[in-house]
Design a protein around this motif. Sequence first.
Motif, PDB file in Angstrom:
ATOM      1  N   GLN A 100       0.816  -1.212   0.000  1.00  0.00           N
ATOM      2  CA  GLN A 100       0.000   0.000   0.000  1.00  0.00           C
ATOM      3  C   GLN A 100       0.852   1.266   0.000  1.00  0.00           C
ATOM      4  N   CYS A 150      -2.947   0.290   6.532  1.00  0.00           N
ATOM      5  CA  CYS A 150      -2.651  -0.051   5.131  1.00  0.00           C
ATOM      6  C   CYS A 150      -3.417  -1.290   4.691  1.00  0.00           C
ATOM      7  N   ASP A 176      -6.237  -1.307   1.580  1.00  0.00           N
ATOM      8  CA  ASP A 176      -6.157  -2.272   0.492  1.00  0.00           C
ATOM      9  C   ASP A 176      -7.453  -3.079   0.381  1.00  0.00           C
ATOM     10  N   GLU A 223     -10.160  -1.032  -1.225  1.00  0.00           N
ATOM     11  CA  GLU A 223      -9.996  -0.892  -2.676  1.00  0.00           C
ATOM     12  C   GLU A 223     -10.507  -2.124  -3.411  1.00  0.00           C
ATOM     13  N   LYS A 256      -9.582  -2.504  -7.515  1.00  0.00           N
ATOM     14  CA  LYS A 256      -8.535  -3.459  -7.878  1.00  0.00           C
ATOM     15  C   LYS A 256      -9.224  -4.689  -8.434  1.00  0.00           C
TER      16      LYS A 256
END
Length: 68
Positions: free
Chosen positions: A14, A35, A39, A42, A48
């Motif tokens: 990240q 972090c 992630d 996302e 992602k």
Amino acid sequence: MNGNEKTLVVKCPQCGSSVPWTTQQLFKPFCSERCKMIDLGEWAAEEKRIPGDPAVDDEFYPDDTIFH
């Protein structure tokens, strides 16, 4: 470890910080819970993706009835 072995260090996916790969590092490969959660968010927001064909063919299920 016998003292001669080096600890593996990876970069946080990240933020890029160095992360020692040890049992004390609870969030590896991330440097922190923050972090890790960024992630995860996302992925959940579909920012992602893993490249490839969709797992479900939209033409076969055009109205999304199987998902509701």
